[in-house]
Each structure stands twice: as structure tokens, then as C-alpha cells.
Design a protein around this motif. Structure first.
Motif, PDB file in Angstrom:
ATOM      1  N   HIS A  52       0.829  -1.207   0.000  1.00 20.11           N
ATOM      2  CA  HIS A  52       0.000   0.000   0.000  1.00 20.11           C
ATOM      3  C   HIS A  52       0.863   1.256   0.000  1.00 20.11           C
ATOM      4  O   HIS A  52       0.572   2.221  -0.729  1.00 20.11           O
ATOM      5  N   ALA A  53       1.919   1.261   0.803  1.00 18.47           N
ATOM      6  CA  ALA A  53       2.803   2.425   0.866  1.00 18.47           C
ATOM      7  C   ALA A  53       3.452   2.680  -0.478  1.00 18.47           C
ATOM      8  O   ALA A  53       3.587   3.833  -0.922  1.00 18.47           O
ATOM      9  N   ARG A  54       3.869   1.601  -1.150  1.00 19.57           N
ATOM     10  CA  ARG A  54       4.502   1.747  -2.473  1.00 19.57           C
ATOM     11  C   ARG A  54       3.504   2.287  -3.487  1.00 19.57           C
ATOM     12  O   ARG A  54       3.837   3.159  -4.303  1.00 19.57           O
ATOM     13  N   MET A  55       2.282   1.798  -3.463  1.00 16.70           N
ATOM     14  CA  MET A  55       1.259   2.256  -4.397  1.00 16.70           C
ATOM     15  C   MET A  55       0.964   3.741  -4.195  1.00 16.70           C
ATOM     16  O   MET A  55       0.848   4.503  -5.162  1.00 16.70           O
ATOM     17  N   ASN A  62       1.241  10.753 -10.697  1.00 22.44           N
ATOM     18  CA  ASN A  62       0.134  10.701 -11.657  1.00 22.44           C
ATOM     19  C   ASN A  62       0.123   9.375 -12.414  1.00 22.44           C
ATOM     20  O   ASN A  62       1.059   8.597 -12.356  1.00 22.44           O
ATOM     21  N   GLY A  63      -0.946   9.147 -13.175  1.00 22.65           N
ATOM     22  CA  GLY A  63      -1.103   7.881 -13.868  1.00 22.65           C
ATOM     23  C   GLY A  63      -1.678   6.823 -12.953  1.00 22.65           C
ATOM     24  O   GLY A  63      -1.732   6.977 -11.735  1.00 22.65           O
ATOM     25  N   SER A  64      -2.107   5.715 -13.552  1.00 17.82           N
ATOM     26  CA  SER A  64      -2.638   4.596 -12.780  1.00 17.82           C
ATOM     27  C   SER A  64      -1.501   3.782 -12.182  1.00 17.82           C
ATOM     28  O   SER A  64      -0.367   3.820 -12.655  1.00 17.82           O
ATOM     29  N   VAL A  65      -1.821   3.032 -11.135  1.00 16.64           N
ATOM     30  CA  VAL A  65      -0.855   2.113 -10.517  1.00 16.64           C
ATOM     31  C   VAL A  65      -1.468   0.727 -10.575  1.00 16.64           C
ATOM     32  O   VAL A  65      -2.352   0.387  -9.789  1.00 16.64           O
ATOM     33  N   HIS A  66      -1.012  -0.071 -11.532  1.00 13.84           N
ATOM     34  CA  HIS A  66      -1.523  -1.414 -11.733  1.00 13.84           C
ATOM     35  C   HIS A  66      -0.705  -2.429 -10.939  1.00 13.84           C
ATOM     36  O   HIS A  66       0.468  -2.195 -10.636  1.00 13.84           O
ATOM     37  N   LEU A  67      -1.314  -3.584 -10.664  1.00  8.77           N
ATOM     38  CA  LEU A  67      -0.621  -4.685  -9.998  1.00  8.77           C
ATOM     39  C   LEU A  67      -0.662  -5.913 -10.899  1.00  8.77           C
ATOM     40  O   LEU A  67      -1.712  -6.239 -11.463  1.00  8.77           O
TER      41      LEU A  67
END
Length: 213
Positions: A52-55, A62-67
Motif C-alpha cells: 500500500h505504501a509503495r502504491m 500521476n497515472g494509474s498504478v496497476h498490480l
């Protein structure tokens, strides 16, 4: 604006196992980050807290953060995003993840008394039983393999197609957005050209490209 992708490895692995997939997604135009964690020793809360902290840190750019998670990594990605109200937007792709629970993991846990279960670590229950359905808000895509080569053939009795470790049926979770099957075994999913293409397609569009060879 370029989207971020966080890669999560599976059980008994480390981040270097994701190098080929990392390179392929970089070539597809994503900013890619490998998330290394102790798959046995760390508690689920510790791993998800760090994720969570990394995300959130990447969201500031900016931009999406995908996994994108392989095997156990996909299970942890779903667990981390069950309640994502305070997390950046993004999609999830699971590679060979036993989202409905793993027969091979249950068989392994029963070997040698407590020793087998100990080798699954703090994520034993998640590996053995998975989820009943996906109820989170993020779109989830799942890529399963059907090349039946792997240790899981010795440990588990598979019904239908499998990747040597996880049955295709174990990856078909109600509530996900899309599902596809490629010609690869469990570890080979990380090196497959088609896997890389399908991951990139889902992260952009929320569905897999059926026209890919």
C-alpha cells in the motif's frame, strides 16, 4: 502520462524472477517496479502494508498504478485491493494464481506433519482456500497456463487443464473481468511472450486481446 506497474512474485521466489516480464512491460511503455517480499517469513499484514505504501508513493507521480502478480503474488494483490478507497486507480492481472484455492498447496501442507504447512508461511490459508468471489471495484484479469509440467502434478490431483502446479479451474474466480489461457507451465508464465502481450493489453483496455496468436 505513463502508468505504473508493480510486479509481485510468487511463493519461494524473489523479485529477480520477474526480470523478463519487467523488460517486456517496459518495452510496452509502462513504468515497471518489482516488489520484493518474504513470501514465507513476512506476515500478510506486513506485506500488504508495504505494498500500500509503495502504491501511494507512485500515485503522487500521476497515472494509474496497476498490480501484476504471479501465483501467490496475485492472491496478495487481490487481498490488498479488496478495499481500495484510499489507493490509486488501476487494474490487476493475476498469472497462474489459484484464486479459488490450490489443491497442490493443500496436499503439500499435509506432507510431513507441521513441516509442510510451515513452508507455506503466513499465507497458507490464502493459498489453500483463496476467495469465494471477487467483490472489489478494480477490474481483474487472469491468465492461466495449460502446459502440464511441474511439481504440482505429484502433489495434487488435477481435473482438466493445468500448468503443472495450478488447475485452470482454480483460477476462474467469479467476479473477475476477463480470463484467458496460454501455452505455458506455471513458472513459464513469467517468460511467455504471449503472457507479456496479454498483460499489457488488459492493463490498457480492461480485457484480453483474443486476436493475439
Amino acid at each position: 502520462m505513463t502508468d505504473h506497474v508493480i510486479l509481485l512474485h510468487g511463493l519461494w521466489m524473489r523479485g529477480f524472477a520477474l526480470l523478463m516480464l519487467h523488460r517486456r512491460l517496459m518495452e510496452a511503455g509502462f513504468r515497471v517496479h518489482r516488489f520484493d517480499y518474504m513470501s514465507v517469513a513476512a506476515t500478510q499484514e506486513q506485506t500488504i502494508g508495504r505494498l500500500h505504501a509503495r502504491m501511494r508513493a507512485l500515485a503522487s507521480e500521476n497515472g494509474s498504478v496497476h498490480l501484476v502478480g504471479h501465483s501467490l503474488g496475485g492472491l496478495l494483490a487481490l487481498r490488498a485491493c479488496l478495499d481500495d478507497r484510499e489507493l490509486p486507480r488501476g487494474r490487476i492481472v493475476c498469472l497462474g494464481s489459484p484464486l479459488k484455492g490450490s489443491a497442490a498447496a493443500r496436499a503439500f501442507a499435509n506432507l510431513g506433519g507441521r513441516g509442510g504447512g510451515a513452508l507455506l508461511g503466513h499465507n497458507r490459508a490464502l493459498l489453500e482456500y483463496g476467495f469465494d468471489q471477487w467483490t472489489g471495484t478494480r477490474e481483474v484479469g487472469v491468465i492461466a497456463g495449460r502446459m502440464p509440467i511441474g511439481l504440482g502434478r505429484v502433489l495434487g490431483q488435477f481435473d482438466g487443464e493445468h500448468d503443472g502446479t495450478v488447475a485452470v479451474a482454480e483460477t476462474e474466480l467469479p467476479g473477475i473481468a476477463d480470463h484467458c489461457v496460454v501455452e505455458a507451465n506455471h513458472t513459464g508464465l513469467l517468460f511467455s511472450v504471449e503472457t507479456g502481450r496479454q498483460v499489457a493489453g488488459f492493463l490498457r483496455q480492461g480485457r484480453f486481446d483474443r486476436a493475439l496468436p
